[in-house]
Design a protein around this motif. Structure first.
Motif, mmCIF file in Angstrom:
data_model
loop_
_atom_site.group_PDB
_atom_site.id
_atom_site.type_symbol
_atom_site.label_atom_id
_atom_site.label_comp_id
_atom_site.label_asym_id
_atom_site.label_seq_id
_atom_site.Cartn_x
_atom_site.Cartn_y
_atom_site.Cartn_z
ATOM 1 N N GLY A 49 -18.356 -20.257 -7.675
ATOM 2 C CA GLY A 49 -16.942 -20.093 -7.365
ATOM 3 C C GLY A 49 -16.259 -18.942 -8.064
ATOM 4 N N SER A 50 -16.930 -18.316 -9.064
ATOM 5 C CA SER A 50 -16.291 -17.213 -9.794
ATOM 6 C C SER A 50 -17.328 -16.143 -10.098
ATOM 7 N N LEU A 51 -16.883 -14.885 -10.036
ATOM 8 C CA LEU A 51 -17.781 -13.748 -10.171
ATOM 9 C C LEU A 51 -17.125 -12.684 -11.033
ATOM 10 N N LEU A 52 -17.845 -12.197 -12.040
ATOM 11 C CA LEU A 52 -17.390 -11.049 -12.814
ATOM 12 C C LEU A 52 -18.093 -9.813 -12.258
ATOM 13 N N VAL A 53 -17.323 -8.780 -11.953
ATOM 14 C CA VAL A 53 -17.881 -7.525 -11.442
ATOM 15 C C VAL A 53 -17.939 -6.543 -12.602
ATOM 16 N N ALA A 54 -19.149 -6.250 -13.067
ATOM 17 C CA ALA A 54 -19.333 -5.412 -14.254
ATOM 18 C C ALA A 54 -19.441 -3.952 -13.853
ATOM 19 N N ASN A 55 -18.398 -3.451 -13.179
ATOM 20 C CA ASN A 55 -18.426 -2.074 -12.718
ATOM 21 C C ASN A 55 -17.001 -1.630 -12.418
ATOM 22 N N ARG A 56 -16.868 -0.464 -11.835
ATOM 23 C CA ARG A 56 -15.561 0.128 -11.557
ATOM 24 C C ARG A 56 -15.623 0.864 -10.217
ATOM 25 N N GLY A 57 -14.511 1.494 -9.834
ATOM 26 C CA GLY A 57 -14.503 2.383 -8.690
ATOM 27 C C GLY A 57 -14.727 1.679 -7.363
ATOM 28 N N GLU A 58 -15.250 2.466 -6.404
ATOM 29 C CA GLU A 58 -15.355 1.938 -5.037
ATOM 30 C C GLU A 58 -16.313 0.768 -4.926
ATOM 31 N N ILE A 59 -17.384 0.740 -5.728
ATOM 32 C CA ILE A 59 -18.324 -0.377 -5.594
ATOM 33 C C ILE A 59 -17.707 -1.668 -6.123
ATOM 34 N N ALA A 60 -16.911 -1.585 -7.185
ATOM 35 C CA ALA A 60 -16.229 -2.789 -7.667
ATOM 36 C C ALA A 60 -15.254 -3.312 -6.617
ATOM 37 N N CYS A 61 -14.521 -2.395 -5.977
ATOM 38 C CA CYS A 61 -13.588 -2.806 -4.909
ATOM 39 C C CYS A 61 -14.345 -3.432 -3.743
ATOM 40 N N ARG A 62 -15.458 -2.821 -3.392
ATOM 41 C CA ARG A 62 -16.268 -3.312 -2.264
ATOM 42 C C ARG A 62 -16.776 -4.731 -2.534
ATOM 43 N N ILE A 63 -17.301 -4.960 -3.731
ATOM 44 C CA ILE A 63 -17.841 -6.280 -4.070
ATOM 45 C C ILE A 63 -16.731 -7.323 -4.062
ATOM 46 N N MET A 64 -15.589 -6.982 -4.646
ATOM 47 C CA MET A 64 -14.509 -7.966 -4.746
ATOM 48 C C MET A 64 -13.940 -8.330 -3.385
ATOM 49 N N ARG A 65 -13.831 -7.360 -2.500
ATOM 50 C CA ARG A 65 -13.296 -7.678 -1.171
ATOM 51 C C ARG A 65 -14.205 -8.662 -0.442
ATOM 52 N N THR A 66 -15.522 -8.445 -0.538
ATOM 53 C CA THR A 66 -16.465 -9.363 0.115
ATOM 54 C C THR A 66 -16.421 -10.738 -0.542
ATOM 55 N N ALA A 67 -16.462 -10.755 -1.886
ATOM 56 C CA ALA A 67 -16.485 -12.034 -2.598
ATOM 57 C C ALA A 67 -15.213 -12.839 -2.332
ATOM 58 N N GLN A 68 -14.059 -12.186 -2.351
ATOM 59 C CA GLN A 68 -12.807 -12.897 -2.100
ATOM 60 C C GLN A 68 -12.744 -13.432 -0.673
ATOM 61 N N ARG A 69 -13.313 -12.680 0.270
ATOM 62 C CA ARG A 69 -13.384 -13.184 1.641
ATOM 63 C C ARG A 69 -14.224 -14.453 1.718
ATOM 64 N N MET A 70 -15.198 -14.589 0.807
ATOM 65 C CA MET A 70 -16.061 -15.773 0.763
ATOM 66 C C MET A 70 -15.446 -16.898 -0.083
ATOM 67 N N GLY A 71 -14.222 -16.674 -0.591
ATOM 68 C CA GLY A 71 -13.559 -17.703 -1.392
ATOM 69 C C GLY A 71 -13.963 -17.713 -2.853
ATOM 70 N N ILE A 72 -14.530 -16.621 -3.343
ATOM 71 C CA ILE A 72 -14.987 -16.531 -4.734
ATOM 72 C C ILE A 72 -13.913 -15.841 -5.569
ATOM 73 N N ARG A 73 -13.568 -16.428 -6.712
ATOM 74 C CA ARG A 73 -12.607 -15.820 -7.633
ATOM 75 C C ARG A 73 -13.263 -14.633 -8.333
ATOM 76 N N CYS A 74 -12.567 -13.485 -8.358
ATOM 77 C CA CYS A 74 -13.148 -12.252 -8.894
ATOM 78 C C CYS A 74 -12.478 -11.842 -10.203
ATOM 79 N N ILE A 75 -13.317 -11.497 -11.170
ATOM 80 C CA ILE A 75 -12.872 -11.077 -12.499
ATOM 81 C C ILE A 75 -13.291 -9.632 -12.695
ATOM 82 N N ALA A 76 -12.351 -8.763 -13.054
ATOM 83 C CA ALA A 76 -12.646 -7.352 -13.288
ATOM 84 C C ALA A 76 -12.657 -7.066 -14.775
ATOM 85 N N VAL A 77 -13.417 -6.052 -15.143
ATOM 86 C CA VAL A 77 -13.353 -5.488 -16.491
ATOM 87 C C VAL A 77 -12.934 -4.030 -16.349
#
Length: 661
Positions: free
Chosen positions: A3-31
């Motif tokens: 249910g929760s995901l930390l994205v250990a990155n930045r830039g376009e790939i971090a945005c890409r991962i979070m958009r997909t994960a949030q669409r799947m109902g996963i809470r996204c944590i950025a650093v």
């Protein structure tokens, strides 16, 4: 599914991962680092946490800080993206020990494929063909020189512990081998903390073809077709397409089989890429990237799959939904939009992106980005602005759509490769799929033409919208507060002075009873009219044009008829002589770290001689003497971190007239 995901990155790939994960109902944590506090990926996240200063080694590469955030935020899984810690086996192992799901392959697979030498030995055992070369443990200069001579020049030196073109040097003669070996080791040490290298035969016109593989924990391992990534600068990809064009059915099948065999040989799980060098009908294993690739969107476009979604599902233990790969549907092409100067050897640019307008929502067009207008491109990270992709039923349609998308894209505020990409996509050799890794060098004259003067029509259009904007700003102000002046009778005249890529241009702007005309360099008058009601538009001799521009610290970034122009707005009252005073002073073109100083005070140098080596934005920059001279002063030393404009070396004339300090 977690249910929760930390994205250990930045830039376009971090945005890409979070958009997909949030669409799947996963809470996204950025650093985020201090430099990225206002970044797009931070704003997209459900919550975000700081992890240190701007330098990657103090933030995005700090395993301890990332795991501390994961624990504090209650993350169940970590996605490393690509770059940074994505292929770091210690990080994957630390995640597992902390009870976190690592969205990627098993630690053993990362370690096996992380060493080019070890991976090649594994591939030989698995029956996958490899390029002839030396992958041994003896790393002495003497042994490497002997092995290079045995392979035969030209040879390719490659960092054993990494990829992305870092620590990679082609060597064409024995006389250059030791110097290039030293440079490759420096780059490898800086990028990967490991200066070991391997040697390979340097193929003359190879293609870089890779196969996307995917495996789950239930024994399925499949390919998702090929990609061609041959168009590169500094051994780093610029354009990628899927499927790879002009491969025979037999060669394509062998690549698919070899890639799946490579994945099975290391017990691979999740998304990965097996890269090959292809020449004619021969294909040799090059390396395996144990992560998602930058170019994964072109595979998504031709398969209809969301690879990030399936990364998350496989990491959660789900099986792949098929035993055989889906058929490739049409063709897709991607280009990487960078803040860099192709005319200066693709030197990275830093600064503020004052204007960024991406392509519209045309059929088959997609853009992935992590920046917006007024975001800064800093020296701390890769200078990629965006990836722009296009898909079509065939390659011709995909290239045509991509060309239109690039024509619609607008950038201003710093130097980019946008004009280069427009020429690249439309080049006849690209359209004909005549591809190999020397593509850019072979077609350099057409892809990076010499600078040309800005057309008078473009200058007149700029003058119209620029001066009209100033006039509107002054409306309502008293006569003593206006910046543009006023008169009661007769025509007003104003002079603008601009430096384009070739020379200084003089513009005389006349106004009479609301009408405006511009004389460029004593040429014929050009009737102009400005319209600022919606977008910046100007009429030039009766024809209307869009004239978007930005003005930042005297630098004008102008787009006119689809062509970008960079101009310097000169101050007629600025003191003269600054250029003469700076003659002979070599300064840092961008912020970076001094790797090596190659001269001392009093040394005589020849024009073109390298006097210092800098490292900036993952690139080694060689600072060369512009003319013969004597080293009069050193402004820095090896190991120094320096800002843009910092003095590196100052040269005195070689005739001895100038006294040394």
């Amino acid at each position: 599914m977690f249910g929760s995901l930390l994205v250990a990155n930045r830039g376009e790939i971090a945005c890409r991962i979070m958009r997909t994960a949030q669409r799947m109902g996963i809470r996204c944590i950025a650093v985020f680092s201090e430099a990225d506090a206002g970044a797009l990926h931070v704003q997209l996240a459900d919550e975000a946490h700081p992890i240190g200063p701007a330098a990657a080694r103090d933030s995005y590469l700090r395993i301890d800080r990332i795991l501390a955030v994961a624990k504090a935020a209650g993350a169940e899984a970590i996605h490393p993206g690509y770059g940074f810690l994505s292929e770091n086996a210690d990080f994957a192992e630390a995640c597992e020990e902390a009870g976190l799901i690592f969205v990627g392959p098993p630690t053993a697979a990362i370690r096996a494929m992380g060493s080019k030498a070890e991976s090649k030995a594994l591939m030989v055992a698995a029956g996958v063909p490899v390029v002839p070369g030396y992958h041994g443990e003896d790393q002495s200069e003497e042994r490497l020189a002997i092995e290079a001579a045995g392979i035969g020049f030209p040879v390719l030196i490659k960092a054993s512990a990494g990829g992305g073109g870092k620590g990679m040097r082609p060597v064409h003669s024995a006389a250059d081998f030791l110097d290039e070996l030293a440079g490759a080791r420096r780059e490898a040490k800086a990028a990967f903390g490991d200066d070991r290298v391997l040697l390979e035969r340097y193929l003359q016109r190879p293609r870089h073809v890779e196969v996307q593989v995917f495996a789950d924990r239930h024994g399925r391992a499949i390919h998702l077709h090929t990609r061609d990534c041959s168009v590169q600068r500094r051994h780093q990809k610029v354009l990628e397409e899927a499927p790879a064009p002009d491969l025979s059915p037999g060669l394509r099948a062998r690549l698919h089989e070899a890639a799946v065999a490579a994945a099975r040989a290391v017990g691979y799980v999740n998304a990965g890429t097996v890269e090959f060098i292809v020449e004619g009908e021969d294909a040799f294993f090059m390396e395996m990237n144990t992560r998602l690739q930058v170019e994964h969107p072109v595979t998504e476009m031709v398969t209809g799959l969301d690879l990030v979604e399936w990364q998350l599902r496989v990491a959660a233990g789900e099986p792949l939904p098929f035993d055989e790969p889906p058929e490739a549907d049409g063709h897709a092409v991607e280009v990487r939009l960078y803040a860099e100067d192709p005319a200066a050897g693709f030197r990275p640019s830093v600064g503020v992106l004052r204007r960024f307008v991406g392509p519209g929502r045309a059929p088959g067009v997609r853009m992935d980005t992590g920046v917006r207008s007024d975001d800064a491109i800093t020296p701390h990270y890769d200078p990629m602005i965006a990836k722009i992709m296009a898909h079509g039923p065939d390659r011709e349609t995909a290239l045509r759509r991509l060309s239109a998308a690039l024509a619609d894209t607008q950038l201003g505020g710093l130097t980019t490769n946008l004009a280069f990409l427009r020429r690249l996509v439309a080049h006849p050799a690209m359209v004909a799929a005549d591809l190999d890794t020397g593509f850019i060098a072979r077609h350099e004259a057409a892809l990076i033409p010499p600078p040309v003067e800005t057309p008078p029509a473009a200058l007149a259009a700029f003058a119209a919208v620029y001066l009209e904007r100033l006039r509107l700003r002054d409306e309502g102000a008293g006569p003593w507060d206006r910046r543009r002046g006023f008169r009661l009778f007769g025509a007003s005249e104003e002079v603008l002075s601009l430096r384009d890529a070739v020379r200084v241009r003089q513009l005389l702007v006349r106004r009479r009873r609301g009408a405006m005309e511009v004389v460029v360099d004593d040429g014929p008058p050009i009737a102009v009219q400005a319209d600022l009601s919606a977008d910046l538009r100007a009429s030039v001799d009766g024809t209307w044009h869009r004239v978007p521009f930005t003005l930042d610290d005297g630098v004008v970034s102008l787009t006119f008829e689809g062509v970008d122009h960079t101009l310097e707005l000169l101050d007629p009252y600025a003191p003269r002589g600054g250029e003469a005073a700076a003659e002979g002073r070599l300064s840092a073109p961008i912020p970076g770290r001094v790797v090596q100083m190659l001269v001392a005070v009093g040394d005589r140098v020849a024009r073109g001689q390298v006097v210092a080596i800098l490292e900036a934005m993952k690139t080694e920059l060689r600072i060369a003497a512009p003319a013969d001279g004597i080293v009069a002063h050193l402004g820095c030393a090896a190991g120094d971190s320096i800002e843009e404009g910092t003095e590196i070396v100052t040269l005195a004339p070689p005739d001895g007239d100038a006294a040394l300090p």
